[in-house]
Every structure is written in structure tokens, then in C-alpha cells.
Scaffold this motif. Sequence first.
Motif, mmCIF file in Angstrom:
data_model
loop_
_atom_site.group_PDB
_atom_site.id
_atom_site.type_symbol
_atom_site.label_atom_id
_atom_site.label_comp_id
_atom_site.label_asym_id
_atom_site.label_seq_id
_atom_site.Cartn_x
_atom_site.Cartn_y
_atom_site.Cartn_z
ATOM 1 N N ARG A 52 58.094 55.939 -76.718
ATOM 2 C CA ARG A 52 59.282 56.346 -77.482
ATOM 3 C C ARG A 52 60.170 57.285 -76.674
ATOM 4 O O ARG A 52 61.390 57.140 -76.648
ATOM 5 C CB ARG A 52 58.865 57.034 -78.784
ATOM 6 N N LEU A 53 59.544 58.261 -76.015
ATOM 7 C CA LEU A 53 60.317 59.215 -75.222
ATOM 8 C C LEU A 53 61.001 58.529 -74.040
ATOM 9 O O LEU A 53 62.148 58.849 -73.713
ATOM 10 C CB LEU A 53 59.413 60.351 -74.726
ATOM 11 N N GLU A 54 60.310 57.595 -73.427
ATOM 12 C CA GLU A 54 60.897 56.870 -72.306
ATOM 13 C C GLU A 54 62.110 56.062 -72.758
ATOM 14 O O GLU A 54 63.150 56.047 -72.087
ATOM 15 C CB GLU A 54 59.852 55.941 -71.691
ATOM 16 N N ALA A 55 61.987 55.420 -73.920
ATOM 17 C CA ALA A 55 63.119 54.654 -74.455
ATOM 18 C C ALA A 55 64.278 55.589 -74.784
ATOM 19 O O ALA A 55 65.443 55.257 -74.542
ATOM 20 C CB ALA A 55 62.684 53.880 -75.691
ATOM 21 N N GLU A 56 63.983 56.756 -75.322
ATOM 22 C CA GLU A 56 65.034 57.714 -75.661
ATOM 23 C C GLU A 56 65.732 58.229 -74.414
ATOM 24 O O GLU A 56 66.959 58.363 -74.380
ATOM 25 C CB GLU A 56 64.436 58.881 -76.456
ATOM 26 N N VAL A 57 64.969 58.491 -73.357
ATOM 27 C CA VAL A 57 65.562 58.963 -72.101
ATOM 28 C C VAL A 57 66.470 57.890 -71.508
ATOM 29 O O VAL A 57 67.588 58.179 -71.071
ATOM 30 C CB VAL A 57 64.456 59.380 -71.101
ATOM 31 N N LYS A 58 65.996 56.644 -71.514
ATOM 32 C CA LYS A 58 66.824 55.544 -71.005
ATOM 33 C C LYS A 58 68.109 55.415 -71.818
ATOM 34 O O LYS A 58 69.183 55.214 -71.261
ATOM 35 C CB LYS A 58 66.059 54.229 -71.048
ATOM 36 N N ALA A 65 76.518 56.726 -76.926
ATOM 37 C CA ALA A 65 76.186 56.421 -78.327
ATOM 38 C C ALA A 65 74.969 57.207 -78.793
ATOM 39 O O ALA A 65 74.943 57.734 -79.912
ATOM 40 C CB ALA A 65 75.956 54.926 -78.500
ATOM 41 N N ALA A 66 73.960 57.305 -77.948
ATOM 42 C CA ALA A 66 72.758 58.041 -78.335
ATOM 43 C C ALA A 66 73.049 59.528 -78.463
ATOM 44 O O ALA A 66 72.541 60.199 -79.369
ATOM 45 C CB ALA A 66 71.654 57.802 -77.324
#
Length: 105
Positions: A52-58, A65-66
Motif C-alpha cells: 500500500r505504501l509503495e503504491a501511495e509513493v508511486k 491528483a494524489a
Amino acid sequence: MRYLIPLLLLLCVGLQYRLWWGESSLPDFWALQASTSKQEALNERLERRNTRLEAEVKDLKKGMAAIEERARSELGMIRQGETYYLLLDQNASTSSPDNKSADNE
């Protein structure tokens, strides 16, 4: 033959002692197995968190947008030209601070 049966019994008792109470006994094995399963569950949970954290960082590296979504949800920010509406729950409006102070008087 006379000494063979007591010798075999003694050998059997010695092996049973090592199996139940000695080093690397069954209780030690069971405890190690339980510890291993706990560690595997922890590793799975941490792996999901890392994913999850990796996806959020990407997502944060990729675009605005993020960042905008995070600013809206966590900081309550609005865009320029937008109108912010606050909807109150009916139950919350009956227990407003003004009504509580009137009750205390």
C-alpha cells in the motif's frame, strides 16, 4: 536373553526422555512452530502495508491528483472558486454547545 529385555526397556525410556524433555523435544518443536506461524502472519501483514505504501509513493510521485486528494481529505482544503458546504446531522444540531450551556444554568 535375560539382559536383553531390560536393556531394550532402558533404551526405550532413554529415547522417550529425549523426545519429551530433552533438547529439541516435541514441546520445543510445537513452540517453534507456533512462533513461526505468528511471524508469518506478521510478515504477511507488513507485506500488505508495504505494498500500500509503495503504491501511495508511486501515486504521489506521478501526479498532483494524489496530493490534491490528500489535502482535501486530511486538511480540508478546497479549490479556488469552490463553495464549501457543511452538512450537520439533525442529532448533532440538538446537542450544540449553546443548548448545553443553557441546560447548565
